[in-house]
Design a protein around this motif. Structure first.
Motif, PDB file in Angstrom:
ATOM      1  N   ALA A 150       0.828  -1.212   0.000  1.00 47.85           N
ATOM      2  CA  ALA A 150       0.000   0.000   0.000  1.00 47.85           C
ATOM      3  C   ALA A 150       0.856   1.253   0.000  1.00 47.85           C
ATOM      4  CB  ALA A 150      -0.915   0.000   1.218  1.00 47.85           C
ATOM      5  N   LEU A 151       0.391   2.242  -0.740  1.00 46.86           N
ATOM      6  CA  LEU A 151       1.002   3.572  -0.724  1.00 46.86           C
ATOM      7  C   LEU A 151      -0.006   4.506  -0.064  1.00 46.86           C
ATOM      8  CD1 LEU A 151       3.077   5.749  -1.772  1.00 46.86           C
ATOM      9  CD2 LEU A 151       1.629   5.909  -3.800  1.00 46.86           C
ATOM     10  N   ALA A 202      10.879   1.719  -3.779  1.00 43.95           N
ATOM     11  CA  ALA A 202      11.069   2.788  -2.783  1.00 43.95           C
ATOM     12  C   ALA A 202      11.066   4.174  -3.435  1.00 43.95           C
ATOM     13  CB  ALA A 202      12.374   2.565  -2.032  1.00 43.95           C
ATOM     14  N   SER A 203      11.464   4.229  -4.722  1.00 41.79           N
ATOM     15  CA  SER A 203      11.544   5.530  -5.402  1.00 41.79           C
ATOM     16  C   SER A 203      10.181   6.197  -5.567  1.00 41.79           C
ATOM     17  CB  SER A 203      12.196   5.341  -6.774  1.00 41.79           C
ATOM     18  OG  SER A 203      11.435   4.437  -7.553  1.00 41.79           O
ATOM     19  N   VAL A 205       8.093   7.080  -3.368  1.00 37.98           N
ATOM     20  CA  VAL A 205       7.902   8.127  -2.362  1.00 37.98           C
ATOM     21  C   VAL A 205       8.500   9.459  -2.826  1.00 37.98           C
ATOM     22  CG1 VAL A 205       8.547   8.846  -0.024  1.00 37.98           C
ATOM     23  CG2 VAL A 205       7.718   6.516  -0.433  1.00 37.98           C
ATOM     24  N   GLU A 206       9.719   9.395  -3.317  1.00 34.17           N
ATOM     25  CA  GLU A 206      10.422  10.590  -3.761  1.00 34.17           C
ATOM     26  C   GLU A 206       9.639  11.330  -4.864  1.00 34.17           C
ATOM     27  OE1 GLU A 206      14.522  11.334  -6.142  1.00 34.17           O
ATOM     28  OE2 GLU A 206      14.375   9.495  -4.949  1.00 34.17           O
ATOM     29  N   PHE A 207       9.149  10.551  -5.837  1.00 28.68           N
ATOM     30  CA  PHE A 207       8.379  11.154  -6.938  1.00 28.68           C
ATOM     31  C   PHE A 207       7.050  11.731  -6.461  1.00 28.68           C
ATOM     32  CE2 PHE A 207      11.145   8.375  -9.526  1.00 28.68           C
ATOM     33  CZ  PHE A 207      11.582   9.302 -10.468  1.00 28.68           C
ATOM     34  N   ILE A 208       6.377  10.998  -5.587  1.00 26.88           N
ATOM     35  CA  ILE A 208       5.078  11.458  -5.090  1.00 26.88           C
ATOM     36  C   ILE A 208       5.246  12.764  -4.303  1.00 26.88           C
ATOM     37  CG2 ILE A 208       3.165  10.937  -3.482  1.00 26.88           C
ATOM     38  CD1 ILE A 208       2.869   9.162  -5.836  1.00 26.88           C
ATOM     39  N   ILE A 219       5.147   4.026   2.261  1.00 26.66           N
ATOM     40  CA  ILE A 219       4.862   2.703   1.700  1.00 26.66           C
ATOM     41  C   ILE A 219       4.693   1.730   2.857  1.00 26.66           C
ATOM     42  CG2 ILE A 219       5.856   0.775   0.433  1.00 26.66           C
ATOM     43  CD1 ILE A 219       7.239   2.785  -1.377  1.00 26.66           C
ATOM     44  N   VAL A 220       3.630   0.955   2.822  1.00 24.65           N
ATOM     45  CA  VAL A 220       3.404  -0.082   3.830  1.00 24.65           C
ATOM     46  C   VAL A 220       3.332  -1.409   3.097  1.00 24.65           C
ATOM     47  CG1 VAL A 220       1.824  -0.940   5.609  1.00 24.65           C
ATOM     48  CG2 VAL A 220       2.149   1.511   5.330  1.00 24.65           C
TER      49      VAL A 220
END
Lengths: 221, 291
Positions: A150-151, A202-203, A205-208, A219-220
């Motif tokens: 999940a994001l 993991a990337s 998160v950075e883009f979002i 991220i879960v």
């Protein structure tokens, strides 16, 4: 139901004594700790319904504190989670609240504080057989189970943010299984929860985070 | 993919492929999860190892349960047996010692495999590990037996229930014992039909058993009943292997168990409001512990 695996019949592998009161409690806390930046320094658990009445005899407290420290449901350290928390300087309190009646029987509120002084509060329900649901984040009603990757995006409720999220996921080749938007009041803080089939890189998160209306992304999985 | 929804369909598949219940269940698992047979048997071997560890730990390092109602029973049975005083014979005395041990490990926050639930987790390890000790069975054979057991448990989850809150103890320890009986029959060379008949026999013999945990804890009488479930499984397997056939096939018996379970009053379905849970002596013990 015809798709039940042999390992759902013989399983989960878990620390006893109860799939709902021990394994489920651990899973809720395990999911919760993924929603705040570590290290967590303080945690308060408020227990409702059956959790409030029988938590000690089922080791619900040790399972919750174990989950917060990142122990999975089959981790033998759960039994010693109080001692391990003390050694690591994690402060914890448990507050049984049997005054709230209009609530799912096995519910817990988990209020976490990290070293930066940030707090996140998560409400989870243990819904039987070790399965769980997260139903509130910081007071906003949400719903996800942790069975998928999940994001979770915290955002200002303005137009364009959801398009930004889907564009990023599309760009990274992530296929969306479920996507839901939750908000309390128009224009205030909203949460987008995206559940995906494969693991999220993991990337993401950075883009979002590269959008002024996105406050946080986690991220879960 | 290979799949079945009833015991009848399962037996047809066994007959069609001239194979065992465990083999059909393994093929189904591979299809369902898109994993190889090596991967799923390795995973089941891990489950077997957890079962073995929990049986051993209860005898070697007895623990008081979280609620304080049980602890040390497996060791007592073990010592009783080794003093040459057992009246139950090798197989049954080991099966009950092991099954009670797993429940003790569960109730003292040790690692177990829910089979199919935590409260009924002692029955299957109790039966198959006692059979292994008695008949020098290989771990690989036990892994097959666990797949056989999971086929019966899957049928119960699919067509009835394994939740004490829904169907009483007959749905938890009753189903666990039905799974164990079927596994035992396959382990000892019985046919697929004899497996399902043994499972049916157990459900019949444990029909109506209520779920009434003292203090709402997974301890007492749960632990005693795991021993009882293990013994029931051995009785049913022995009957089936002897060629005793049952009038009621497993699918019908599952329906009957489910129907009876739903007719049980809520007080007798895991709420701790009836049965043993309201016995004055048990309640007094709980009060002592809570103070």
């Amino acid at each position: 139901m015809a798709n039940i695996s042999a390992f759902e019949v013989l399983g989960p592998n878990m620390i006893g004594p109860s799939s709902s009161h021990t394994a489920g409690a651990c899973s809720v806390a395990f999911l919760a700790q993924k929603m705040i930046k570590h290290p967590i320094t303080e945690v308060k658990f408020t227990l409702y319904g059956s959790f409030a009445h029988t938590y000690a005899g089922h080791g619900t407290d040790r399972a919750l504190l174990g989950g917060i420290q990142g122990f999975d449901t089959d981790d033998k350290r759960i039994r010693d989670s109080f001692k391990i928390a003390d050694e690591n300087g994690l402060k914890y309190t448990f507050v049984p609240d049997d005054t709230v009646e209009d609530i799912y029987p096995n519910t817990v509120d988990i209020e976490m504080k990290n070293a930066e002084g940030k707090t996140v509060t998560v409400r989870g329900e243990s819904i039987g057989g070790g399965k769980v649901k997260i139903v509130k984040i910081n007071g906003v009603d949400v719903e996800f189970t942790g069975e998928y990757s999940a994001l979770i995006v915290t955002q200002q409720d303005v137009r364009g943010v959801v398009a930004h999220i889907t564009a990023v996921l599309s760009h990274l080749g992530v296929n969306i299984a479920f996507m839901r938007l939750f908000r309390e009041d128009k224009g205030q803080i909203a949460y987008t929860i995206v559940e995906t089939d494969g693991r999220l890189p993991a990337s993401v998160v950075e883009f979002i985070l590269d959008n002024p209306n996105v406050k946080d992304a986690m991220i879960v999985q | 993919m290979i799949n079945f929804r009833t015991a009848e369909e399962l037996l047809e598949l066994c007959s069609e492929h001239s194979t065992t219940i465990s083999d059909i269940m393994k093929r189904r698992e591979c299809d369902l999860t898109e994993k190889t047979e090596e991967e799923i048997t390795a995973r089941m071997m891990k489950s077997l190892q957890i079962m073995k560890d929990s049986v051993r730990d209860a005898i070697d390092v007895p623990q008081k349960s979280m609620g304080g109602l049980i602890g040390g029973e497996s060791k007592k049975l073990h010592d009783h047996y080794h003093a040459g005083k057992s009246i139950a014979g090798d197989l049954v005395s080991h099966a009950i010692a092991y099954s009670m041990g797993v429940l003790e490990v569960n109730a003292s926050m040790g690692l177990i495999v829910a089979a199919p639930t935590a409260g009924s987790s002692g029955v299957i390890p109790g039966v198959i590990l006692a059979l292994q000790k008695e008949y020098d069975l290989k771990d690989e054979e036990l892994v097959d037996a666990l797949f056989n057991a999971s086929a019966i448990g899957y049928l119960a989850m699919n067509n009835a229930t394994v939740a004490g809150a829904v169907g009483g103890c007959q749905a938890e320890i009753g189903v666990a014992a039905a799974m164990a009986a079927s596994a035992a029959v396959e382990l000892m060379g019985g046919t697929p039909k004899q497996c399902t008949e043994a499972a049916s026999t157990v459900l019949m013999n444990m029909l109506g058993l209520v779920c009434d945990p003292v203090g709402g804890l997974v301890e007492y009488p749960c632990q005693n009943r795991n021993a009882s479930g293990a013994a029931n499984a051995i009785i049913a397997a022995e009957m089936s292997l002897a060629g005793i056939s049952q009038l009621i096939p497993l699918d019908e018996m599952m329906d009957i168990m489910y129907t009876v379970g739903r007719k049980l009053p809520p007080e007798l379905r895991e709420t701790a409001l009836g049965g043993c849970a309201t016995a004055p002596s048990a309640c007094a013990r709980c009060k002592i512990l809570h103070n």
